[in-house]
Design a protein around this motif. Sequence first.
Motif, mmCIF file in Angstrom:
data_model
loop_
_atom_site.group_PDB
_atom_site.id
_atom_site.type_symbol
_atom_site.label_atom_id
_atom_site.label_comp_id
_atom_site.label_asym_id
_atom_site.label_seq_id
_atom_site.Cartn_x
_atom_site.Cartn_y
_atom_site.Cartn_z
ATOM 1 N N GLY A 33 0.793 -1.215 0.000
ATOM 2 C CA GLY A 33 0.000 0.000 0.000
ATOM 3 C C GLY A 33 0.830 1.272 0.000
ATOM 4 O O GLY A 33 0.301 2.354 -0.226
ATOM 5 N N ASP A 34 2.142 1.173 0.249
ATOM 6 C CA ASP A 34 3.012 2.342 0.225
ATOM 7 C C ASP A 34 3.762 2.349 -1.109
ATOM 8 O O ASP A 34 4.510 1.426 -1.411
ATOM 9 C CB ASP A 34 3.996 2.286 1.395
ATOM 10 N N ARG A 35 3.570 3.391 -1.900
ATOM 11 C CA ARG A 35 4.102 3.427 -3.263
ATOM 12 C C ARG A 35 5.618 3.315 -3.324
ATOM 13 O O ARG A 35 6.157 2.762 -4.263
ATOM 14 C CB ARG A 35 3.650 4.705 -3.965
ATOM 15 N N ASP A 101 -4.938 -3.533 10.065
ATOM 16 C CA ASP A 101 -4.186 -3.109 8.887
ATOM 17 C C ASP A 101 -2.807 -2.583 9.266
ATOM 18 O O ASP A 101 -2.271 -1.702 8.617
ATOM 19 C CB ASP A 101 -4.924 -1.988 8.129
ATOM 20 N N GLU A 104 -0.269 -2.527 6.350
ATOM 21 C CA GLU A 104 -0.539 -1.621 5.251
ATOM 22 C C GLU A 104 -0.247 -0.177 5.634
ATOM 23 O O GLU A 104 0.158 0.608 4.801
ATOM 24 C CB GLU A 104 -1.981 -1.777 4.786
ATOM 25 N N THR A 164 2.301 -10.902 -2.650
ATOM 26 C CA THR A 164 1.080 -10.403 -3.294
ATOM 27 C C THR A 164 0.129 -11.520 -3.736
ATOM 28 O O THR A 164 -0.888 -11.241 -4.362
ATOM 29 C CB THR A 164 1.427 -9.522 -4.525
ATOM 30 N N SER A 173 -0.606 -10.198 5.930
ATOM 31 C CA SER A 173 -1.194 -8.968 6.463
ATOM 32 C C SER A 173 -1.770 -9.202 7.853
ATOM 33 O O SER A 173 -1.808 -8.304 8.679
ATOM 34 C CB SER A 173 -2.255 -8.429 5.510
#
Length: 200
Positions: A33-35, A101, A104, A164, A173
């Motif tokens: 979730g972190d670019r 979460d 994330e 993933t 997660s």
Amino acid sequence: MNLGIVGQAAGLFAVTNIDDILILSLFFAQGAGDRGSTRRIVLGQYLGFLAILAVAAAAALGATFLPEAVIPYLGLLPLALGLKAARQAWTDRKDSEDDGDELEGAGGPGALAVAAVTFANGGDNIGVYVPVFAGAGISGMSVYAVVFLVLVGVWCFAGKFFATRPVIAKALSRWGHILLPLVLIAIGLLILVEGGAFGL
């Protein structure tokens, strides 16, 4: 380029770095979730592995960058990072009991943290690489280095791939914030104990 040396290099890399895929998967899951996390993790993995190669090559050429007695104490790096991650997971858990979460929102590890874990986890690999590099000579050592660096990229891809996959990603997660500190602490303790650090 000698295909025999390429095959030997690939085999040596795979055997000495198989545990890195699990660690990379945990790192990638933590950064989900972190670019910018993928870039930081890959950069850190390369920095750590380049440091391993530099020390092994220097030792093979007769320079002693890192005395052999120091290598077991590299276990302190993943141990410290694992304890820090455990403290962070505990703090996150207390801050939001029902969030679920944590990974994330964590933003993933920094490049230097990944590099430190990679270098510390690969400290024992240096002892394997030095005699191989010394026997291979400069040209053979160059082939080993190129193959290793290509395979670092493959390992990063594999770690990201596993992190993933829906089933694995869901498990990571849910449990990754617990697994990552445990794995890092275990690696640190294993390096310290196997190397006989502090008379263990």
